[in-house]
Write an enzyme that holds these catalytic residues in place. Sequence first.
Site, short mmCIF file in Angstrom:
data_model
loop_
_atom_site.label_atom_id
_atom_site.label_comp_id
_atom_site.label_asym_id
_atom_site.label_seq_id
_atom_site.Cartn_x
_atom_site.Cartn_y
_atom_site.Cartn_z
N LYS A 134 0.87 -1.16 0.00
CA LYS A 134 0.00 0.00 0.00
C LYS A 134 0.92 1.22 0.00
O LYS A 134 1.64 1.47 0.97
CB LYS A 134 -0.90 0.01 1.23
CG LYS A 134 -1.96 1.07 1.10
CD LYS A 134 -2.72 1.28 2.36
CE LYS A 134 -2.88 2.77 2.54
NZ LYS A 134 -3.41 3.13 3.83
N GLY A 150 -7.78 9.43 9.90
CA GLY A 150 -8.07 9.50 11.33
C GLY A 150 -9.06 10.59 11.72
O GLY A 150 -9.35 10.78 12.90
N ALA A 199 -9.49 5.78 4.40
CA ALA A 199 -9.28 6.91 5.31
C ALA A 199 -10.48 7.84 5.42
O ALA A 199 -11.12 8.17 4.44
CB ALA A 199 -8.07 7.73 4.94
N GLY A 200 -10.75 8.24 6.66
CA GLY A 200 -11.74 9.28 6.93
C GLY A 200 -13.10 8.79 7.38
O GLY A 200 -13.93 9.58 7.81
N ASN A 230 -8.97 2.18 9.93
CA ASN A 230 -8.25 1.80 11.13
C ASN A 230 -8.83 2.53 12.35
O ASN A 230 -9.42 1.94 13.23
CB ASN A 230 -6.76 2.11 10.97
CG ASN A 230 -5.88 1.54 12.08
OD1 ASN A 230 -4.69 1.39 11.89
ND2 ASN A 230 -6.42 1.20 13.23
N THR A 231 -8.70 3.87 12.33
CA THR A 231 -9.09 4.65 13.50
C THR A 231 -10.57 4.49 13.86
O THR A 231 -10.91 4.44 15.05
CB THR A 231 -8.78 6.14 13.24
OG1 THR A 231 -7.43 6.24 12.78
CG2 THR A 231 -8.94 6.96 14.51
#
Lengths: 73, 258
Positions: B101, B162, B188-189, B210-211
């Site tokens: 990635k 995040g 993301a986001g 992830n977050t």
Amino acid sequence: MRITVNGEAREITEGQSVASLLSELGIQDERVAVELNLTILKREYFKQTLLRDGDRVEVIGFIGGGRGLGYEG
Amino acid sequence: MKDEDRLTIAGIEFRSRLWVGTGKYKDFIETQKAIEASGAEVVTVAVRRVNIVDRKSENLLDYLSPQKYKILPNTAGCYTVEEALRYARLARAAGISDMVKLEVIGDEKTLFPDTAGLIEAAKILVKEGFIVLPYTNDDPVVAKRLVDVGCPAVMPLAAPIGSGLGIRNPYNLKILMESVKVPVIVDAGVGTASDAALAMEYGAAGVLMNTAIAGAKDPILMAEAMKYAVWAGRLAYRAGRIPRKLYATASSPIEGML
């Protein structure tokens, strides 16, 4: 003889191989990559590659991280 | 996901359309439980120096077996093409796969990608035989360039890494998805389950996060929520939503009324 491993100075014995260094550090070599003086050293050469004074060794593995900055080891 | 609806990238078949990161968890047990609950098959990991001082410290891969999961190394934290290339090559040398990635970050505060650097690095890595999955912004033209240099999928952000802001530019993302023929993984986001469902409803091939999971009050429960959200969003996309209309359309027939 003095080398640098992951940024830390380290005394090693003359004629020590990369494989021997990893085993001394307690690292299983199947999950790491080794960079010797900024060049990647293939795993099959760990045994036959002898370290020399002033060598800079990086031992790299995988850690938790997904998005953006990963956690430092 | 049903068998006939598998995601395939560069000839590799993926069981799950939810991909997850492994950072920011309390410990490896929580990481393992959350990822198990998410049903994700792809997990991203960062490439870093091995801790040589404390060798008793445990290894992430003891908890996430490469036999069970597809481990996707990233170049997180790289700000230059050279750095990203170095990390990608090290990841491959550590011997998990040719998949990487690719992240080339352009700005510390937003963690937005440096798209010029990204395209340059992708081009070099593709030539070296890597399967390059680039973290990019929601610019359709950049996505096309990434496909042109040989990326078999693109991974545009929904919002800053995040941030949990959800899909900030849905129309761009939709245009991007229509502009490229390769799978688009929204990366993301995402903040909560509805964001992930929405991304899938727009036509994303998958979502990476992830977050949103690791930072939730109960990461394991959120992981499960994300599993269903991605699944529901995918099914809704395939089913095809009804057109939006300004006025009501009765569902019950008028005939037979008194």
